[in-house]
Design a protein around this motif. Sequence first.
Motif, PDB file in Angstrom:
ATOM      1  N   ASP A 316     -27.007 -38.540 -49.752  1.00  0.00           N
ATOM      2  CA  ASP A 316     -27.891 -37.525 -49.201  1.00  0.00           C
ATOM      3  C   ASP A 316     -28.466 -36.697 -50.331  1.00  0.00           C
ATOM      4  N   SER A 317     -29.724 -36.922 -50.683  1.00  0.00           N
ATOM      5  CA  SER A 317     -30.342 -36.171 -51.761  1.00  0.00           C
ATOM      6  C   SER A 317     -31.062 -34.937 -51.251  1.00  0.00           C
ATOM      7  N   GLY A 318     -31.266 -34.845 -49.936  1.00  0.00           N
ATOM      8  CA  GLY A 318     -31.892 -33.668 -49.357  1.00  0.00           C
ATOM      9  C   GLY A 318     -33.380 -33.563 -49.623  1.00  0.00           C
ATOM     10  N   VAL A 319     -34.035 -34.646 -50.108  1.00  0.00           N
ATOM     11  CA  VAL A 319     -35.455 -34.601 -50.398  1.00  0.00           C
ATOM     12  C   VAL A 319     -36.235 -34.793 -49.114  1.00  0.00           C
ATOM     13  N   VAL A 320     -37.248 -33.978 -48.890  1.00  0.00           N
ATOM     14  CA  VAL A 320     -38.029 -34.050 -47.664  1.00  0.00           C
ATOM     15  C   VAL A 320     -39.328 -34.776 -47.942  1.00  0.00           C
ATOM     16  N   GLY A 321     -39.680 -35.750 -47.107  1.00  0.00           N
ATOM     17  CA  GLY A 321     -40.906 -36.507 -47.270  1.00  0.00           C
ATOM     18  C   GLY A 321     -41.706 -36.534 -45.988  1.00  0.00           C
ATOM     19  N   LYS A 322     -43.014 -36.820 -46.114  1.00  0.00           N
ATOM     20  CA  LYS A 322     -43.888 -36.857 -44.946  1.00  0.00           C
ATOM     21  C   LYS A 322     -44.937 -37.921 -45.151  1.00  0.00           C
ATOM     22  N   LEU A 323     -45.222 -38.706 -44.092  1.00  0.00           N
ATOM     23  CA  LEU A 323     -46.273 -39.718 -44.135  1.00  0.00           C
ATOM     24  C   LEU A 323     -47.598 -39.043 -43.801  1.00  0.00           C
ATOM     25  N   VAL A 324     -48.538 -39.047 -44.749  1.00  0.00           N
ATOM     26  CA  VAL A 324     -49.806 -38.329 -44.587  1.00  0.00           C
ATOM     27  C   VAL A 324     -50.916 -39.338 -44.326  1.00  0.00           C
ATOM     28  N   PHE A 325     -51.624 -39.182 -43.196  1.00  0.00           N
ATOM     29  CA  PHE A 325     -52.738 -40.060 -42.845  1.00  0.00           C
ATOM     30  C   PHE A 325     -54.052 -39.414 -43.261  1.00  0.00           C
ATOM     31  N   PHE A 326     -55.000 -40.247 -43.682  1.00  0.00           N
ATOM     32  CA  PHE A 326     -56.327 -39.752 -44.004  1.00  0.00           C
ATOM     33  C   PHE A 326     -57.189 -39.727 -42.753  1.00  0.00           C
ATOM     34  N   ASP A 327     -58.252 -38.935 -42.779  1.00  0.00           N
ATOM     35  CA  ASP A 327     -59.153 -38.860 -41.627  1.00  0.00           C
ATOM     36  C   ASP A 327     -59.692 -40.239 -41.313  1.00  0.00           C
ATOM     37  N   GLY A 328     -59.679 -40.592 -40.053  1.00  0.00           N
ATOM     38  CA  GLY A 328     -60.134 -41.915 -39.657  1.00  0.00           C
ATOM     39  C   GLY A 328     -59.075 -42.960 -39.752  1.00  0.00           C
ATOM     40  N   GLY A 329     -57.816 -42.591 -40.185  1.00  0.00           N
ATOM     41  CA  GLY A 329     -56.732 -43.555 -40.291  1.00  0.00           C
ATOM     42  C   GLY A 329     -56.286 -44.037 -38.942  1.00  0.00           C
ATOM     43  N   GLU A 330     -55.658 -45.212 -38.890  1.00  0.00           N
ATOM     44  CA  GLU A 330     -55.226 -45.821 -37.637  1.00  0.00           C
ATOM     45  C   GLU A 330     -53.842 -45.391 -37.208  1.00  0.00           C
ATOM     46  N   GLY A 331     -53.080 -44.689 -38.050  1.00  0.00           N
ATOM     47  CA  GLY A 331     -51.684 -44.400 -37.751  1.00  0.00           C
ATOM     48  C   GLY A 331     -51.496 -43.657 -36.457  1.00  0.00           C
ATOM     49  N   ALA A 332     -52.344 -42.621 -36.226  1.00  0.00           N
ATOM     50  CA  ALA A 332     -52.153 -41.814 -35.034  1.00  0.00           C
ATOM     51  C   ALA A 332     -52.469 -42.591 -33.779  1.00  0.00           C
ATOM     52  N   GLU A 333     -53.493 -43.452 -33.831  1.00  0.00           N
ATOM     53  CA  GLU A 333     -53.912 -44.163 -32.630  1.00  0.00           C
ATOM     54  C   GLU A 333     -52.967 -45.287 -32.263  1.00  0.00           C
ATOM     55  N   GLY A 392     -58.316 -41.852 -51.060  1.00  0.00           N
ATOM     56  CA  GLY A 392     -58.362 -41.939 -49.606  1.00  0.00           C
ATOM     57  C   GLY A 392     -59.734 -41.704 -49.032  1.00  0.00           C
ATOM     58  N   ARG A 393     -60.604 -41.014 -49.781  1.00  0.00           N
ATOM     59  CA  ARG A 393     -61.957 -40.772 -49.284  1.00  0.00           C
ATOM     60  C   ARG A 393     -62.937 -41.874 -49.653  1.00  0.00           C
ATOM     61  N   LEU A 394     -62.526 -42.813 -50.491  1.00  0.00           N
ATOM     62  CA  LEU A 394     -63.420 -43.901 -50.894  1.00  0.00           C
ATOM     63  C   LEU A 394     -63.687 -44.836 -49.718  1.00  0.00           C
ATOM     64  N   ARG A 395     -64.923 -45.160 -49.487  1.00  0.00           N
ATOM     65  CA  ARG A 395     -65.307 -46.115 -48.450  1.00  0.00           C
ATOM     66  C   ARG A 395     -66.358 -47.060 -49.017  1.00  0.00           C
ATOM     67  N   HIS A 396     -66.051 -48.349 -49.091  1.00  0.00           N
ATOM     68  CA  HIS A 396     -66.970 -49.360 -49.608  1.00  0.00           C
ATOM     69  C   HIS A 396     -66.646 -50.687 -48.933  1.00  0.00           C
ATOM     70  N   PRO A 397     -67.655 -51.502 -48.599  1.00  0.00           N
ATOM     71  CA  PRO A 397     -67.391 -52.784 -47.898  1.00  0.00           C
ATOM     72  C   PRO A 397     -66.441 -53.703 -48.641  1.00  0.00           C
ATOM     73  N   ASN A 398     -66.375 -53.579 -49.979  1.00  0.00           N
ATOM     74  CA  ASN A 398     -65.541 -54.480 -50.770  1.00  0.00           C
ATOM     75  C   ASN A 398     -64.257 -53.832 -51.272  1.00  0.00           C
ATOM     76  N   VAL A 399     -63.936 -52.640 -50.756  1.00  0.00           N
ATOM     77  CA  VAL A 399     -62.720 -51.948 -51.173  1.00  0.00           C
ATOM     78  C   VAL A 399     -61.854 -51.704 -49.942  1.00  0.00           C
ATOM     79  N   PRO A 401     -59.581 -49.709 -47.714  1.00  0.00           N
ATOM     80  CA  PRO A 401     -59.341 -48.259 -47.658  1.00  0.00           C
ATOM     81  C   PRO A 401     -57.860 -47.912 -47.635  1.00  0.00           C
ATOM     82  N   LEU A 402     -57.518 -46.825 -48.314  1.00  0.00           N
ATOM     83  CA  LEU A 402     -56.152 -46.285 -48.267  1.00  0.00           C
ATOM     84  C   LEU A 402     -56.001 -45.493 -46.977  1.00  0.00           C
ATOM     85  N   ARG A 403     -55.051 -45.918 -46.097  1.00  0.00           N
ATOM     86  CA  ARG A 403     -54.893 -45.289 -44.779  1.00  0.00           C
ATOM     87  C   ARG A 403     -53.921 -44.102 -44.815  1.00  0.00           C
ATOM     88  N   ALA A 404     -52.868 -44.191 -45.624  1.00  0.00           N
ATOM     89  CA  ALA A 404     -51.862 -43.128 -45.628  1.00  0.00           C
ATOM     90  C   ALA A 404     -51.048 -43.229 -46.915  1.00  0.00           C
TER      91      ALA A 404
END
Length: 441
Positions: A316-333, A392-399, A401-404
């Motif tokens: 138990d290291s007691g480190v707190v972490g959180k999964l952060v989604f970018f706007d438009g990410g699919e995680g919430a849906e 996370g804000r980069l949007r390109h047809p050939n890249v 996207p980073l979701r979270a």
Amino acid sequence: MKLNNTIIHFFLLLSWFQCTLSSDIQALLALKSSIDPSNSLQWYETDYCKWEGVKQCLNGRVSKLVLENMNLTGTLNSTTLIQLDQIRVLSLKQNSISGQIPQLSGLPNLKSLYLSYNNFSGKFPASLTTLHRLKTIVLSGNHLSGVIPDSILNVKRLYVLYLDDNRFTGKVPPLNQTGLRYLNLSNNQLSGKIPATPVLVRFNSTSFSGNSDLCGNAFNIPCGLAPSPATTAPYRRSHRHRRIRNTVIIAGCAGGVLLLCILIALLLSIMCCKKSQQKSTEFSVKGEKVAAVGDGGGGGGGGDDGEGGFTLEGDDSGVVGKLVFFDGGEGAETGYSLEDLLKASAETLGRGTLGSTYKAIMESGFIVSVKRLKDARYPSVEEFRRHVDVIGRLRHPNVVPLRAYFQAKEERLLVYDYFSNGSLFSLIHAIRCVLIKKPDV
């Protein structure tokens, strides 16, 4: 005069917004009164978006409601549910709700529905076939009967369909949705020949097992012959089956305490050996221990690059972490959290100079690619956050996207969409090999 009209419009809009918010509150309280007689839900806060089970609000409207394994009873009312017309994810699984599944055609934004392991009865809810944004239908472990309607073909975006452990009769619909990836119709009373559509032939006999009058040569269930025991083995056990299994285990333990002690001693010895060979980090999320990603772990899966995935070891290291989604990410849906991601079955896709890449398949069927960075100490936490915010804000047809992303004391994960065509490196080198191959003489 113009100013007066503007003020009037503003107050009308404000009045409409307040009425809309109050309708969500009224709908939630009406739902509680119909399915929570034991008062398991403590909904007293002023901000209803912070109520237990309200996992997400969009523009002040409830978009994700998850009330799982809370001993809820009673019946659902369609008049109550359709007031939550902005909901995307609705999960009431592992409760004791009974009656028929109500009409849900008034939920045009619904994408994922989880009502498994309750006491629902009646026919397949035909209203689901009118929801054109619906992707996930999970109704396993109920008492549903009747036929599975052919109108389910109207759900064009269907991705997951679990109807196992019910009492459905009739034929299997000729499912043809190209996006269908997860199917389970086992342990029903279906009959006839399974349609050999290009979509259905992707699935093996386990998706149809436990239906004694069902056959299909394309699925290794010969027509006119009794299915083999291997064919009829259940693909997913319901809670009723698990209770029977647990009873058998308890009875066996009571009669063999000595054998159990020997097994525990062996298990502890194996675990000690494994701990001496593997270093892992454990962190805390919302007060519960959740494991980090580790090379060589046994989360399940496997591939050409070997097995790997998510481990459950460490102190138990007691480190707190959180999964952060970018706007438009699919995680919430699609309804996955950090805990869902770390419990997912995984296989190693490759290892590079920056870290290892995994294919993670969650219980809901959603698939992502997870990149675990090798050195989580550099750069600093704030600098790392600034970098991934830009990426996370980069949007390109050939890249891709980073979701979270996730970061803790010694863990950093990047979550991307999963593409099944292999890596860019393998595609480029495969093309190169074809171009330089000498012609046959």
